[in-house]
Write an enzyme that holds these catalytic residues in place. Structure first.
Site: not given
Length: 180
Positions: A17, A19
């Site tokens: 991922d 963020d």
């Protein structure tokens, strides 16, 4: 960290991922600023158009260096993927182009696949499996700071690590231990 990879089974695909896992803050937190990004005076961080700092978390630079160039990962042909639902995919892409690893490799060149769009993360992994049909879900490793994404993706059989503080050395090692 690089010495820890010999004589161990490695994942065939490692997905991150963005963020809150690779960098902070989340792209949506930069609204009122955002693109264009420029390098901060320290040459490691980025500054958005309003001067807000975006920085890589933990050992992200070294982990990505290892995935890109360590002989164990190169020989294993480990695939790297970005798997993100960021609110600002264009900003994320620009950050991937401007951030560098410790050996000055742009992050954008590290990943073989970029799944950056709004969807349940399990959809990202289904697309990855279609893109790399010889890689089973059980041979994939996923890092995310959001517990709900870990729950969703783990149902596919992907080995998942919740990392609320981002990519620390401990989190990275914990993920690799899932394969041994």
């Amino acid at each position: 960290m690089a010495d820890d990879y010999s004589n161990v089974r490695l994942p065939k695909l490692v997905a991150f991922d963005l963020d809150g896992t690779v960098w902070t803050p989340d792209m949506y937190q930069l609204w009122g600023g955002g693109a264009p990004f420029r390098h901060a005076p320290n040459k490691k961080d980025l500054l958005d158009s309003s001067g807000s700092t975006v920085r890589l978390l933990g050992e992200t630079r070294q982990i990505l260096d290892d995935l890109h160039s360590h002989p164990s990962f190169v020989e294993n042909e480990t695939i790297v993927a970005w798997v993100s639902c960021t609110d600002e995919p264009e900003w994320a892409q620009e950050c991937l182009e401007k951030f560098r690893t410790n050996s000055d490799v742009p992050l954008v060149t590290i990943a073989h696949s970029s799944q950056i769009y709004k969807a349940d993360k399990s959809q990202h992994f289904r697309r990855l499996h279609r893109e790399y049909p010889s890689i089973e879900f059980e041979d994939m490793l996923f890092f995310d700071n959001e517990r709900s994404n870990i729950v969703s993706v783990s149902k596919l059989g992907v080995k998942c690590i919740h990392c609320p503080e981002g990519m620390t050395a401990e989190v990275w090692q914990r993920g690799l231990r899932l394969f041994n």
